[in-house]
Design a protein around this motif. Structure first.
Motif, mmCIF file in Angstrom:
data_model
loop_
_atom_site.group_PDB
_atom_site.id
_atom_site.type_symbol
_atom_site.label_atom_id
_atom_site.label_comp_id
_atom_site.label_asym_id
_atom_site.label_seq_id
_atom_site.Cartn_x
_atom_site.Cartn_y
_atom_site.Cartn_z
ATOM 1 N N THR A 8 0.814 -1.213 0.000
ATOM 2 C CA THR A 8 0.000 0.000 0.000
ATOM 3 C C THR A 8 0.846 1.260 0.000
ATOM 4 O OG1 THR A 8 -1.954 1.003 1.025
ATOM 5 C CG2 THR A 8 -0.208 0.239 2.522
ATOM 6 N N ASN A 9 0.158 2.393 -0.177
ATOM 7 C CA ASN A 9 0.812 3.700 -0.245
ATOM 8 C C ASN A 9 1.906 3.700 -1.305
ATOM 9 O OD1 ASN A 9 1.443 6.370 0.340
ATOM 10 N ND2 ASN A 9 2.732 5.858 2.101
ATOM 11 N N ALA A 10 1.530 3.226 -2.475
ATOM 12 C CA ALA A 10 2.471 3.108 -3.591
ATOM 13 C C ALA A 10 1.960 3.858 -4.809
ATOM 14 C CB ALA A 10 2.678 1.645 -3.956
ATOM 15 N N GLN A 11 2.888 4.358 -5.613
ATOM 16 C CA GLN A 11 2.574 4.843 -6.947
ATOM 17 C C GLN A 11 2.621 3.618 -7.870
ATOM 18 O OE1 GLN A 11 1.572 7.954 -7.611
ATOM 19 N NE2 GLN A 11 1.822 8.433 -5.429
ATOM 20 N N CYS A 19 -1.343 5.041 -10.461
ATOM 21 C CA CYS A 19 -2.313 5.420 -9.442
ATOM 22 C C CYS A 19 -1.706 5.274 -8.057
ATOM 23 C CB CYS A 19 -3.593 4.593 -9.556
ATOM 24 S SG CYS A 19 -3.461 2.900 -8.956
ATOM 25 N N HIS A 20 -2.109 6.141 -7.160
ATOM 26 C CA HIS A 20 -1.688 6.029 -5.767
ATOM 27 C C HIS A 20 -2.633 5.049 -5.098
ATOM 28 C CE1 HIS A 20 -1.425 7.523 -1.447
ATOM 29 N NE2 HIS A 20 -0.214 7.057 -1.738
ATOM 30 N N GLY A 21 -2.118 3.878 -4.739
ATOM 31 C CA GLY A 21 -3.049 2.883 -4.253
ATOM 32 C C GLY A 21 -2.431 1.684 -3.586
ATOM 33 N N THR A 22 -3.191 0.587 -3.636
ATOM 34 C CA THR A 22 -2.894 -0.635 -2.895
ATOM 35 C C THR A 22 -3.076 -1.837 -3.811
ATOM 36 O OG1 THR A 22 -3.673 0.383 -0.828
ATOM 37 C CG2 THR A 22 -3.565 -2.032 -0.893
ATOM 38 N N VAL A 23 -2.141 -2.773 -3.726
ATOM 39 C CA VAL A 23 -2.227 -4.017 -4.496
ATOM 40 C C VAL A 23 -2.407 -5.174 -3.527
ATOM 41 C CG1 VAL A 23 -1.015 -5.583 -6.049
ATOM 42 C CG2 VAL A 23 -0.831 -3.106 -6.390
ATOM 43 N N HIS A 24 -3.443 -5.971 -3.769
ATOM 44 C CA HIS A 24 -3.727 -7.146 -2.945
ATOM 45 C C HIS A 24 -3.295 -8.398 -3.704
ATOM 46 C CE1 HIS A 24 -6.371 -5.131 0.105
ATOM 47 N NE2 HIS A 24 -6.472 -4.244 -0.888
ATOM 48 N N VAL A 25 -2.526 -9.236 -3.023
ATOM 49 C CA VAL A 25 -2.005 -10.471 -3.613
ATOM 50 C C VAL A 25 -2.474 -11.652 -2.770
ATOM 51 C CG1 VAL A 25 0.099 -11.779 -4.110
ATOM 52 C CG2 VAL A 25 0.031 -9.302 -4.544
ATOM 53 N N ALA A 43 -0.536 -4.706 6.051
ATOM 54 C CA ALA A 43 -0.149 -4.012 4.822
ATOM 55 C C ALA A 43 1.278 -3.496 4.911
ATOM 56 C CB ALA A 43 -1.105 -2.863 4.548
ATOM 57 N N VAL A 44 2.017 -3.633 3.805
ATOM 58 C CA VAL A 44 3.391 -3.131 3.706
ATOM 59 C C VAL A 44 3.339 -1.725 3.119
ATOM 60 C CG1 VAL A 44 5.687 -3.489 2.725
ATOM 61 C CG2 VAL A 44 4.276 -5.464 3.367
ATOM 62 N N ASP A 45 3.842 -0.746 3.869
ATOM 63 C CA ASP A 45 3.817 0.651 3.446
ATOM 64 C C ASP A 45 4.999 0.936 2.528
ATOM 65 O OD1 ASP A 45 3.740 3.384 3.148
ATOM 66 O OD2 ASP A 45 3.655 3.852 5.293
ATOM 67 N N LEU A 46 4.722 1.271 1.277
ATOM 68 C CA LEU A 46 5.788 1.546 0.312
ATOM 69 C C LEU A 46 6.186 3.024 0.290
ATOM 70 C CD1 LEU A 46 5.205 -1.359 -0.441
ATOM 71 C CD2 LEU A 46 5.314 -0.735 -2.850
#
Length: 381
Positions: A8-11, A19-25, A43-46
């Motif tokens: 999360t908190n990733a470009q 997009c500024h957002g979050t990827v769920h795996v 969540a891992v803060d990027l």
């Protein structure tokens, strides 16, 4: 198999936007992409940095450099492979096509010495990969020197290995293609023959080419097509070189040395791949056409690290910063486009149902720095 991963908190660099957002795996596959920041404890803060798809490098000589760190020195296979693998992963490369030369450096009359050494290297790679020792996923790119009298026999000994996915046909005849400018060859090799010696070398090279190249190229291409392997032509310098590749059914023009050849490749619908070090350095180390200049004219589809693993990610960001290429398009030259070239439809883009091969990148003083890498949702670097 990986469980759940939330970044999360990733470009997030998608196929056509950022997009500024979050990827769920989940279980190694991207399940969803959402805008905004997740506050879940796992969540891992990027930290607002970039998240890009794992890079796909379809041509790296890095393994051979580790297998033979000095002329005549054969380094232990596993040690060389593991070191090479770590270098690729920490450079953001999650899928590697290790380029092994066939027909160059054969050390006995029938070529079996070198081909047997390569076979042992491939067996070591297969075992290490099966045992989960490698960070990146490895495939093989066989680079076949068609002027060699032993290339076909060596190729046949290797081509049915299940890791082989890409074959390129090369012709390094002195005075042609990559070494069309002999002065550049002398500068590169440090060898300065006398005029008479140079004439003898050129005549011998042309004679070897006339004797072997056409027949060897045809045999290698036909054998590759029978196995449905992707084919590349190497160091195209002229319109005729590209037309020969088209006539043979080759789909990639790899490292064209002139704008003329690249333009012909584009007109004929071939993929065009250039070396990432050429981009980073601002020109070819062997004096050929600038990859930046070709990219500015829309004549580059893909990049390969060639001889510097970290050059691949660096070149993508240079495309964006120096040439004004949109970041998704710049990243695609080392992810989505190579995936399409070699038929890997399960990776190369951040999208639902694609493999979770992902790279956390921080832009630091105009240089992309890889902070973490996940392959199939597992942290590998």
């Amino acid at each position: 198999m990986a469980g759940e991963l939330i970044l999360t908190n990733a470009q997030v660099v998608l196929g056509d936007s950022v997009c500024h957002g979050t990827v769920h795996v989940q279980d190694g596959v991207i399940r969803s992409i959402e805008t905004g920041v997740s506050h879940l404890p796992a969540a891992v803060d990027l930290e607002g940095d970039f998240l890009i798809p794992g890079l796909i490098d379809i041509h790296t000589d890095n393994l051979e450099r580790h297998l033979q760190p000095r002329p005549g020195v054969a380094w232990p296979n596993i040690a060389a492979l593991v070191t090479h693998d770590r270098q690729m992963a920490t450079a953001g490369v999650t899928t590697v096509f290790d380029s092994l030369c066939v027909g160059i450096g054969d050390d006995d009359d029938d070529g079996n010495g070198r081909s047997q050494a390569l076979i042992q290297s491939l067996l070591a790679m297969e075992q290490a990969q099966a045992d989960g020792l490698l960070k990146a996923e490895h495939f093989l790119h066989l680079r076949c020197e068609v002027t060699s009298p032993t290339v076909v026999s060596s190729f046949v000994a290797l081509v049915d290995d299940p890791l082989v996915r890409l074959v390129s046909v090369m012709d390094h005849t002195l005075g042609q293609r990559q070494w069309q400018n002999v002065d550049n060859w002398m500068k590169f090799t440090g060898h300065e023959p006398s005029e008479a010696e140079l004439e003898r070398m050129l005549a011998a090279a042309r004679e070897m080419q006339a004797r072997h190249a056409a027949a060897n190229r045809l045999q290698i291409v036909r054998a590759s097509q029978e196995r449905q392997l992707t084919l590349a032509s190497h160091d195209d310098a002229t319109v005729a070189h590209v037309q020969d590749a088209v006539d043979l059914g080759i789909s990639i023009s790899e490292f064209p040395t002139t704008r003329e050849a690249a333009a012909k490749a584009r007109a004929c619908g071939l993929w065009i791949v250039m070396g990432a070090p050429n981009v980073v350095l601002g020109g070819s180390h062997s004096g050929n056409v600038s990859a930046r200049a070709l990219a500015a004219d829309g004549l580059v589809d893909g990049l390969a690290s060639d001889y510097v693993p970290v050059s691949l990610i660096h070149a993508c960001f240079l495309f964006h910063e120096l040439l004004g290429v949109a970041l998704p398009d710049a990243i695609a030259v080392a992810s989505a486009h190579p995936a399409a070239m070699v038929g890997l439809s399960d990776r190369g883009i951040i999208a639902p149902d694609r493999l979770a091969d992902l790279v956390w990148v921080k832009a630091y003083r105009h240089v992309p720095v890889v902070r973490s890498v996940w392959r199939r949702g597992m942290l590998v670097a």
